[in-house]
Scaffold this active site. Structure first.
Site, PDB file in Angstrom:
ATOM      1  N   GLU A  43      53.582  83.868  92.353  1.00 36.92           N
ATOM      2  CA  GLU A  43      54.672  84.855  92.454  1.00 36.92           C
ATOM      3  C   GLU A  43      56.018  84.220  92.080  1.00 36.92           C
ATOM      4  OE1 GLU A  43      53.809  88.141  92.284  1.00 36.92           O
ATOM      5  OE2 GLU A  43      52.556  87.679  94.013  1.00 36.92           O
ATOM      6  N   HIS A  44      56.795  84.932  91.270  1.00 36.56           N
ATOM      7  CA  HIS A  44      58.095  84.456  90.770  1.00 36.56           C
ATOM      8  C   HIS A  44      57.942  83.158  89.969  1.00 36.56           C
ATOM      9  CE1 HIS A  44      61.047  87.269  92.653  1.00 36.56           C
ATOM     10  NE2 HIS A  44      59.985  87.538  93.394  1.00 36.56           N
ATOM     11  N   THR A  45      56.779  82.978  89.402  1.00 32.10           N
ATOM     12  CA  THR A  45      56.554  81.827  88.529  1.00 32.10           C
ATOM     13  C   THR A  45      56.758  82.213  87.067  1.00 32.10           C
ATOM     14  OG1 THR A  45      54.232  82.435  88.667  1.00 32.10           O
ATOM     15  CG2 THR A  45      54.938  80.594  90.036  1.00 32.10           C
ATOM     16  N   SER A  53      51.029 115.048  81.680  1.00 29.06           N
ATOM     17  CA  SER A  53      50.559 114.226  82.802  1.00 29.06           C
ATOM     18  C   SER A  53      50.061 115.156  83.899  1.00 29.06           C
ATOM     19  CB  SER A  53      51.695 113.355  83.359  1.00 29.06           C
ATOM     20  OG  SER A  53      51.272 112.791  84.600  1.00 29.06           O
ATOM     21  N   ALA A  84      54.401 101.284  93.660  1.00 29.08           N
ATOM     22  CA  ALA A  84      53.913 100.452  94.768  1.00 29.08           C
ATOM     23  C   ALA A  84      53.783  98.994  94.346  1.00 29.08           C
ATOM     24  CB  ALA A  84      52.571 100.970  95.260  1.00 29.08           C
ATOM     25  N   LEU A 139      51.929  98.064  91.812  1.00 30.26           N
ATOM     26  CA  LEU A 139      50.581  97.870  91.275  1.00 30.26           C
ATOM     27  C   LEU A 139      50.536  98.168  89.776  1.00 30.26           C
ATOM     28  CD1 LEU A 139      48.667  99.431  94.293  1.00 30.26           C
ATOM     29  CD2 LEU A 139      48.935  97.000  93.758  1.00 30.26           C
ATOM     30  N   SER A 189      51.635 100.835  87.766  1.00 31.99           N
ATOM     31  CA  SER A 189      51.260 102.110  87.141  1.00 31.99           C
ATOM     32  C   SER A 189      51.946 102.245  85.786  1.00 31.99           C
ATOM     33  CB  SER A 189      51.632 103.282  88.046  1.00 31.99           C
ATOM     34  OG  SER A 189      53.037 103.459  88.129  1.00 31.99           O
ATOM     35  N   ASP A 206      52.054  91.965  83.681  1.00 32.30           N
ATOM     36  CA  ASP A 206      51.449  93.264  83.969  1.00 32.30           C
ATOM     37  C   ASP A 206      50.677  93.811  82.775  1.00 32.30           C
ATOM     38  OD1 ASP A 206      52.879  92.868  86.240  1.00 32.30           O
ATOM     39  OD2 ASP A 206      54.331  94.478  85.892  1.00 32.30           O
ATOM     40  N   TYR A 226      66.476  89.772  92.997  1.00 29.87           N
ATOM     41  CA  TYR A 226      65.710  89.224  91.875  1.00 29.87           C
ATOM     42  C   TYR A 226      66.629  88.416  90.955  1.00 29.87           C
ATOM     43  CZ  TYR A 226      62.780  89.219  87.662  1.00 29.87           C
ATOM     44  OH  TYR A 226      62.058  88.842  86.547  1.00 29.87           O
TER      45      TYR A 226
HETATM   46  P1  ADP Z   1      54.960 100.556  89.236  1.00 27.36           P
HETATM   47  O1  ADP Z   1      54.707 100.075  87.839  1.00 27.36           O
HETATM   48  O2  ADP Z   1      55.084  99.441  90.220  1.00 27.36           O
HETATM   49  O3  ADP Z   1      53.985 101.588  89.702  1.00 27.36           O
HETATM   50  P2  ADP Z   1      57.362 101.551  88.022  1.00 27.36           P
HETATM   51  O4  ADP Z   1      58.632 102.084  88.576  1.00 27.36           O
HETATM   52  O5  ADP Z   1      57.439 100.381  87.109  1.00 27.36           O
HETATM   53  O6  ADP Z   1      56.397 101.268  89.260  1.00 27.36           O
HETATM   54  O7  ADP Z   1      56.623 102.709  87.230  1.00 27.36           O
HETATM   55  C1  ADP Z   1      56.445 103.978  87.818  1.00 27.36           C
HETATM   56  C2  ADP Z   1      56.868 105.042  86.837  1.00 27.36           C
HETATM   57  O8  ADP Z   1      55.932 105.095  85.739  1.00 27.36           O
HETATM   58  C3  ADP Z   1      56.846 106.441  87.431  1.00 27.36           C
HETATM   59  O9  ADP Z   1      58.043 106.721  88.099  1.00 27.36           O
HETATM   60  C4  ADP Z   1      56.672 107.292  86.189  1.00 27.36           C
HETATM   61  O10 ADP Z   1      57.902 107.433  85.489  1.00 27.36           O
HETATM   62  C5  ADP Z   1      55.782 106.432  85.308  1.00 27.36           C
HETATM   63  N1  ADP Z   1      54.367 106.798  85.445  1.00 27.36           N
HETATM   64  C6  ADP Z   1      53.349 105.978  85.783  1.00 27.36           C
HETATM   65  N2  ADP Z   1      52.174 106.648  85.794  1.00 27.36           N
HETATM   66  C7  ADP Z   1      52.439 107.918  85.434  1.00 27.36           C
HETATM   67  C8  ADP Z   1      51.649 109.100  85.267  1.00 27.36           C
HETATM   68  N3  ADP Z   1      50.334 109.085  85.464  1.00 27.36           N
HETATM   69  N4  ADP Z   1      52.282 110.245  84.895  1.00 27.36           N
HETATM   70  C9  ADP Z   1      53.618 110.261  84.707  1.00 27.36           C
HETATM   71  N5  ADP Z   1      54.399 109.194  84.847  1.00 27.36           N
HETATM   72  C10 ADP Z   1      53.847 108.023  85.220  1.00 27.36           C
HETATM   73 MG    MG Z   2      56.043  98.874  86.689  1.00 27.15          MG
END
Ligand code: ADP
Ligand code: MG
Length: 379
Positions: free
Chosen positions: A31-33, A65, A119, A121, A123, A168, A220
């Site tokens: 982490e933070h590497t 979406s 979160a 993770l 997304s 990521d 950060y």
């Molecule tokens: P993390 O990557 O940690 O989950 P982020 O803030 O980097 O958090 O990314 C989340 C953002 O990515 C959401 O607010 C949205 O804008 C976008 N996102 C991710 N998955 C979807 C999805 N299935 N549909 C619409 N937007 C999404």
């Molecule tokens: Mg993200």
């Protein structure tokens, strides 16, 4: 999958030509590497973004979406960095491909995701990498895995405007089932490291503390500055160049005790990643446990990026039977991971939930994460 295909058909009036997916990730250790040119080791989650798609003959992209129910449409002229909203994660991939000399045709895309959003993770990387895989396939582009990850990162850094490392997108693109991905953040060298908790009679539990992130950006930036300043004082390109053998000497040359602690975290964390690779390659999954514990202590005491909910989750998980646990991700909230004997995950997660209820914190979420495959076509 059936819902996704039905939604695609109702949007476009015809069936998709295929379905693609890309996963979220957790970082097992390191982490933070990344901005210190060091090492990390994420693995892909079973949670993924699924995209049903078909090509169009114009240079227009229509995207729905199912997570928010929205449909957005953009064309070539709309591809301007700084676009707001979730569509930026899709449009930015088209833009990054174009910047790299890959002009892609339009497409209809319908997507759905079970990667928890915001979160820690990833997304966002899952969304970018899924879209990139779709567009590469629909346009028959031959782009190596690590270059796909770099294009997806370019989308996030330059088009969306979120400064992140490459971990990521590398994880979402390159991970394989039953493995963690050793990643050298300087050379971008990767190695598939066998990681099968089930075979070792263990499970990897993820608990999302649902802690609202506060002051993350400022903290950060401050950690990054401290690390850069320490590397400059020590006369090395990055803290990765300080090894554990040279740590005592390096610390003696720094007079600020805070900077000393920051350096100690980075140097020992890099060493823990290398140690984790050695243990996993020797088939010793349980051997990860003390490294997870030491990583957490280092983040809590030396890098000071944990918060009370996260520490409570880690301590409670350990007391309830986890053999090792740590916060995962950039800190100030987010998720913890805990290595638990198989069949004990619910009991451990229940104990964390009870401790949170007693302390008046919002209820945490939990799931078991088996190391899964990276991005690809699934149908
Ligand atoms: P993390 O990557 O940690 O989950 P982020 O803030 O980097 O958090 O990314 C989340 C953002 O990515 C959401 O607010 C949205 O804008 C976008 N996102 C991710 N998955 C979807 C999805 N299935 N549909 C619409 N937007 C999404
Ligand atoms: Mg993200």
């Amino acid at each position: 999958m059936e819902n996704l295909i039905a939604a695609f058909t109702s949007l476009t009036g015809s069936a998709p030509v295929g379905v693609w997916s890309a996963p979220g990730r957790v970082n097992l250790i390191g982490e933070h590497t990344d901005y210190n040119d060091g090492f990390c080791m994420p693995f892909a989650l079973p949670h993924r973004v699924l995209v049903a798609a078909a090509p169009r003959t114009d240079r227009t992209w229509r995207v729905r979406s199912l997570n928010n129910g929205e449909v957005v449409t953009f064309s070539g002229e709309d591809l301007v960095p700084g676009m707001s909203g979730w569509q930026a994660y899709v449009a930015g991939v088209v833009w990054a491909l174009g910047e790299a000399g890959h002009a892609v045709d339009g497409a209809d895309l319908v997507l759905t995701s079970d990667v928890p959003m915001g979160a820690g993770l990833s997304s966002s990387a899952a969304l970018e990498c899924a879209v990139l895989t779709v567009l590469a396939d629909l346009n028959a582009l031959d782009i190596a895995g690590i270059d796909r990850a770099k294009l997806a990162r370019r989308c996030e850094n330059e088009f969306v405007g979120a400064p992140t490392g490459l971990m990521d997108q590398a994880a979402s693109t390159l991970c394989t089932e039953g493995h963690a991905l050793f990643f050298d953040c300087r050379s971008f060298e990767t190695r598939q490291v066998p990681f099968d908790p089930a075979e070792a009679g263990l499970e990897l539990l993820v608990v999302d503390t649902n802690t609202p992130h506060t002051h993350v950006d400022g903290e950060y930036a401050e950690r990054r500055r401290s690390c850069d300043q320490a590397a400059a004082t020590l006369g090395v390109p990055a803290l990765r160049d300080i090894t554990s053998d040279g740590l005592a000497d390096a610390l003696a040359r720094l007079d600020d005790p805070i900077i000393q602690r920051r350096v100690r975290h980075v140097v020992t964390e890099d060493e823990r990643v290398l140690d984790a690779v050695r243990r996993l390659e020797a088939g010793d999954v349980a051997g990860l446990a003390p490294l997870l514990d030491a990583s957490h202590a280092s983040m809590r005491d030396d890098f000071e990026i944990t918060v009370p909910t996260v520490d409570l989750a880690v301590e409670t998980a350990r007391r309830a039977g986890a053999i090792g646990a740590r916060m995962t991700g950039g800190g100030f909230g987010g998720c913890i991971i805990a290595l638990v004997p198989r069949g004990e995950a619910d009991r451990v997660a229940d104990a964390v939930a009870a401790a949170f209820a007693e302390a008046g914190h919002a209820a945490p979420d939990r799931f078991i994460a088996a190391p899964s495959a990276g991005a690809g076509r699934i149908a």
